[in-house]
Design a protein around this motif. Sequence first.
Motif, short mmCIF file in Angstrom:
data_model
loop_
_atom_site.label_atom_id
_atom_site.label_comp_id
_atom_site.label_asym_id
_atom_site.label_seq_id
_atom_site.Cartn_x
_atom_site.Cartn_y
_atom_site.Cartn_z
N GLN A 106 0.84 -1.20 0.00
CA GLN A 106 0.00 0.00 0.00
C GLN A 106 0.88 1.26 0.00
O GLN A 106 0.61 2.22 -0.73
CB GLN A 106 -0.93 0.01 1.21
N LEU A 107 1.93 1.24 0.82
CA LEU A 107 2.85 2.37 0.89
C LEU A 107 3.53 2.59 -0.46
O LEU A 107 3.58 3.72 -0.97
CB LEU A 107 3.88 2.14 1.99
N PHE A 108 4.06 1.53 -1.05
CA PHE A 108 4.74 1.66 -2.34
C PHE A 108 3.79 2.20 -3.42
O PHE A 108 4.18 3.04 -4.25
CB PHE A 108 5.32 0.32 -2.79
N THR A 109 2.55 1.73 -3.42
CA THR A 109 1.57 2.22 -4.39
C THR A 109 1.33 3.70 -4.20
O THR A 109 1.27 4.47 -5.16
CB THR A 109 0.27 1.41 -4.30
N HIS A 110 1.23 4.13 -2.95
CA HIS A 110 1.05 5.55 -2.63
C HIS A 110 2.22 6.38 -3.16
O HIS A 110 2.04 7.53 -3.58
CB HIS A 110 0.89 5.72 -1.12
N LEU A 111 3.41 5.80 -3.18
CA LEU A 111 4.61 6.50 -3.64
C LEU A 111 4.78 6.47 -5.16
O LEU A 111 5.68 7.13 -5.69
CB LEU A 111 5.85 5.89 -2.99
N GLY A 112 3.95 5.70 -5.85
CA GLY A 112 4.07 5.59 -7.30
C GLY A 112 4.76 4.32 -7.76
O GLY A 112 5.17 4.20 -8.91
N ARG A 118 0.12 1.94 10.41
CA ARG A 118 0.47 3.26 9.86
C ARG A 118 1.93 3.20 9.49
O ARG A 118 2.74 2.57 10.18
CB ARG A 118 0.20 4.37 10.86
N SER A 119 2.27 3.89 8.39
CA SER A 119 3.62 3.79 7.83
C SER A 119 4.22 5.17 7.61
O SER A 119 3.49 6.13 7.33
CB SER A 119 3.55 3.04 6.50
N ARG A 120 5.53 5.23 7.71
CA ARG A 120 6.27 6.47 7.48
C ARG A 120 7.53 6.17 6.69
O ARG A 120 8.16 5.13 6.88
CB ARG A 120 6.69 7.12 8.80
N GLN A 175 9.81 13.39 -1.13
CA GLN A 175 10.30 14.68 -0.62
C GLN A 175 9.15 15.63 -0.34
O GLN A 175 9.13 16.31 0.68
CB GLN A 175 11.30 15.29 -1.58
N ALA A 176 8.15 15.66 -1.22
CA ALA A 176 6.99 16.53 -1.01
C ALA A 176 6.19 16.06 0.22
O ALA A 176 5.68 16.87 0.98
CB ALA A 176 6.09 16.53 -2.24
N TRP A 177 6.10 14.75 0.40
CA TRP A 177 5.38 14.16 1.52
C TRP A 177 6.09 14.49 2.83
O TRP A 177 5.46 14.71 3.85
CB TRP A 177 5.32 12.66 1.31
N GLN A 178 7.42 14.54 2.78
CA GLN A 178 8.21 14.81 3.98
C GLN A 178 8.27 16.29 4.32
O GLN A 178 8.62 16.64 5.43
CB GLN A 178 9.62 14.28 3.80
#
Length: 140
Positions: free
Chosen positions: A38-44, A79-81, A134-137
Amino acid sequence: MNEATLTYRGAVYPWHCDHMGHMNVMWYVGKFDEATWQLFTHLGLAPSRLRNDSAGMAAVEQHIEYRRELHAGDVLSIRSRILEVTEKAIRFCHEMVNDETGEVAATTTLVGVHLDTQMRKSKPLPSEVRERVQAWQAPA
């Protein structure tokens, strides 16, 4: 990354439990793995993109801390970071919480390396993935 993102919701079923009555370690790892995708998909880095690009993500390091037992019937979320992104790798963490009690059941930190599945060697992450992280951070 400043904010954790919900990447998994689920429950513990009786077949997830071992002879001592709590969720077996293989299921913690499995649920963390589902959160990772799910995290990887969110990142593209969706599985379809990886297949189309002849790319993959390989886990090269994982550290897990088991803090509280989970039992059949418990409802949980993860939850992931993102902790760090380099040219070819992502270091990230997941926190698994018992939704009823609010207690942290387990945490894990992983390093995933972006690779070329045909050459079987690491390759740079797509620039838009690094930019998205980077934008997310960035502070809001």
